[in-house]
Design an enzyme around this catalytic site. Sequence first.
Site, PDB file in Angstrom:
ATOM      1  N   ARG A 222       1.062  -1.035  -0.052  1.00 35.46           N
ATOM      2  CA  ARG A 222       0.264  -0.068   0.389  1.00 35.46           C
ATOM      3  C   ARG A 222       0.737   0.998   0.489  1.00 35.46           C
ATOM      4  O   ARG A 222       0.452   2.116  -0.759  1.00 35.46           O
ATOM      5  CB  ARG A 222      -1.160  -0.411   1.174  1.00 35.46           C
ATOM      6  CG  ARG A 222      -2.680  -0.651   1.011  1.00 35.46           C
ATOM      7  CD  ARG A 222      -2.757  -1.376   2.322  1.00 35.46           C
ATOM      8  NE  ARG A 222      -1.685  -2.710   2.908  1.00 35.46           N
ATOM      9  CZ  ARG A 222      -1.825  -3.748   2.616  1.00 35.46           C
ATOM     10  NH1 ARG A 222      -2.248  -3.699   1.455  1.00 35.46           N
ATOM     11  NH2 ARG A 222      -1.002  -4.814   3.190  1.00 35.46           N
ATOM     12  N   THR A 223       2.063   1.264   1.291  1.00 34.39           N
ATOM     13  CA  THR A 223       2.782   2.481   1.245  1.00 34.39           C
ATOM     14  C   THR A 223       3.709   2.685  -0.135  1.00 34.39           C
ATOM     15  O   THR A 223       3.651   3.864  -0.537  1.00 34.39           O
ATOM     16  CB  THR A 223       3.678   2.553   2.581  1.00 34.39           C
ATOM     17  OG1 THR A 223       2.423   2.115   3.079  1.00 34.39           O
ATOM     18  CG2 THR A 223       4.324   3.888   2.072  1.00 34.39           C
TER      19      THR A 223
ATOM     20  N   LYS B 285      25.805  -5.726  -4.335  1.00 35.98           N
ATOM     21  CA  LYS B 285      27.922  -6.256  -4.576  1.00 35.98           C
ATOM     22  C   LYS B 285      28.270  -5.210  -3.028  1.00 35.98           C
ATOM     23  O   LYS B 285      29.358  -5.506  -3.482  1.00 35.98           O
ATOM     24  CB  LYS B 285      27.796  -4.995  -5.833  1.00 35.98           C
ATOM     25  CG  LYS B 285      26.665  -5.533  -7.520  1.00 35.98           C
ATOM     26  CD  LYS B 285      27.058  -5.235  -7.803  1.00 35.98           C
ATOM     27  CE  LYS B 285      26.261  -5.625  -9.300  1.00 35.98           C
ATOM     28  NZ  LYS B 285      26.501  -3.952 -10.505  1.00 35.98           N
TER      29      LYS B 285
ATOM     30  N   ARG C  49      11.929   3.330   2.821  1.00 40.95           N
ATOM     31  CA  ARG C  49      11.564   2.499   3.586  1.00 40.95           C
ATOM     32  C   ARG C  49      12.727   1.438   4.079  1.00 40.95           C
ATOM     33  O   ARG C  49      12.984   1.201   3.049  1.00 40.95           O
ATOM     34  CB  ARG C  49      10.399   1.339   2.790  1.00 40.95           C
ATOM     35  CG  ARG C  49       9.920   0.363   3.917  1.00 40.95           C
ATOM     36  CD  ARG C  49       8.898  -0.043   3.929  1.00 40.95           C
ATOM     37  NE  ARG C  49       7.683   0.824   4.383  1.00 40.95           N
ATOM     38  CZ  ARG C  49       5.958   0.466   4.950  1.00 40.95           C
ATOM     39  NH1 ARG C  49       6.095  -1.251   4.608  1.00 40.95           N
ATOM     40  NH2 ARG C  49       5.521   1.221   4.911  1.00 40.95           N
TER      41      ARG C  49
ATOM     42  N   HIS D 137       6.054   5.912  11.476  1.00 39.67           N
ATOM     43  CA  HIS D 137       5.000   5.765   9.852  1.00 39.67           C
ATOM     44  C   HIS D 137       4.521   6.502   9.749  1.00 39.67           C
ATOM     45  O   HIS D 137       3.025   6.890   9.841  1.00 39.67           O
ATOM     46  CB  HIS D 137       4.765   4.702  10.216  1.00 39.67           C
ATOM     47  CG  HIS D 137       4.579   4.381   8.342  1.00 39.67           C
ATOM     48  ND1 HIS D 137       4.360   4.806   7.511  1.00 39.67           N
ATOM     49  CD2 HIS D 137       3.355   2.959   7.853  1.00 39.67           C
ATOM     50  CE1 HIS D 137       3.511   4.170   6.208  1.00 39.67           C
ATOM     51  NE2 HIS D 137       3.796   2.891   6.618  1.00 39.67           N
TER      52      HIS D 137
END
Length: 303
Positions: A53-54, A82, A103, A131
């Site tokens: 959703r975010t 890497k 995030r 959040h």
Amino acid sequence: MSELSGRDVISIVDFSRSELDMIMDEAEKLKGKRTEDLKGKIMATAFFEPSTRTRLSFQTAMLRLGGSVIGFSSEEGTSIEKGESFSDTIRMLDNYSDIIVVRHKLEGAAKLAAELAEAPVINAGDGSKNHPTQAMLDLFTIRETFGHIDGLNIGVLGDLRFGRAASSFILGASKYNVKLFLISPPELKARKDVIAYLKNSNTKFSEVEKLEEVINELDVIYVTRVQRERFADPAEYEKVRGSYKITPRVLANAKKEAIVMHPLPRVDEIDISVDSTPHAAYFRQAANGVPVRMALLKLILGD
């Protein structure tokens, strides 16, 4: 130019009530709209942790404002595999975009990104604490439903210790004249810093273990899942798993106009039979991520 122009979005506590109202007012205007307000602007989404959703609502928001989106939804397929550092990744994205949405599983990642990047940074969830944009869309959903936030009794149920959506929502709601009921098992009570913030802001609140003791007082029942991924010890998770389950039978004792919210994803804490009741607001809540994030992007990046 907006007073939020160029602003980083790290924690909900960094925003005043008037700023939150401004974002919600703008979201109301933008809901269901498509504009060219951010034509030519590029948003980078740096999602080091899973999201549905975010991430998708941020992307939708930018596209509906006429902007473009680059980024990644996991570390797989990027130079992080890497061995590239978080810092170097952010510095590169800063060269390619006008705003960065981050995030990460580690608390403080978004703040570090904001220190490294010249472009504004929006925290899309870091660790178990913050959040902020979730809290904004939660408050918008409540205001949209009732026409106001002040005067409401709000219950926050479930994992109040590790749930960043729950913590951010509690802190955001404290900007308004509400009464909070923090409902959780003892092991998942709200963190000390959250309780201290509520006390310092003179927010009315009480800590409760049993939903049935207060459900008839609540206007909003904000449900969260117990997050398996936040527990180092599986045995500790099993102790609190399934502590609460919202069903039509449970809601029979709720106010007729009470709404059930959830930041999603849900596991088994809300029975699917609740979806067809007038109480269910969680899918509408998720949809509100688009206009709220549109408003935020426009206010930060708009001319």
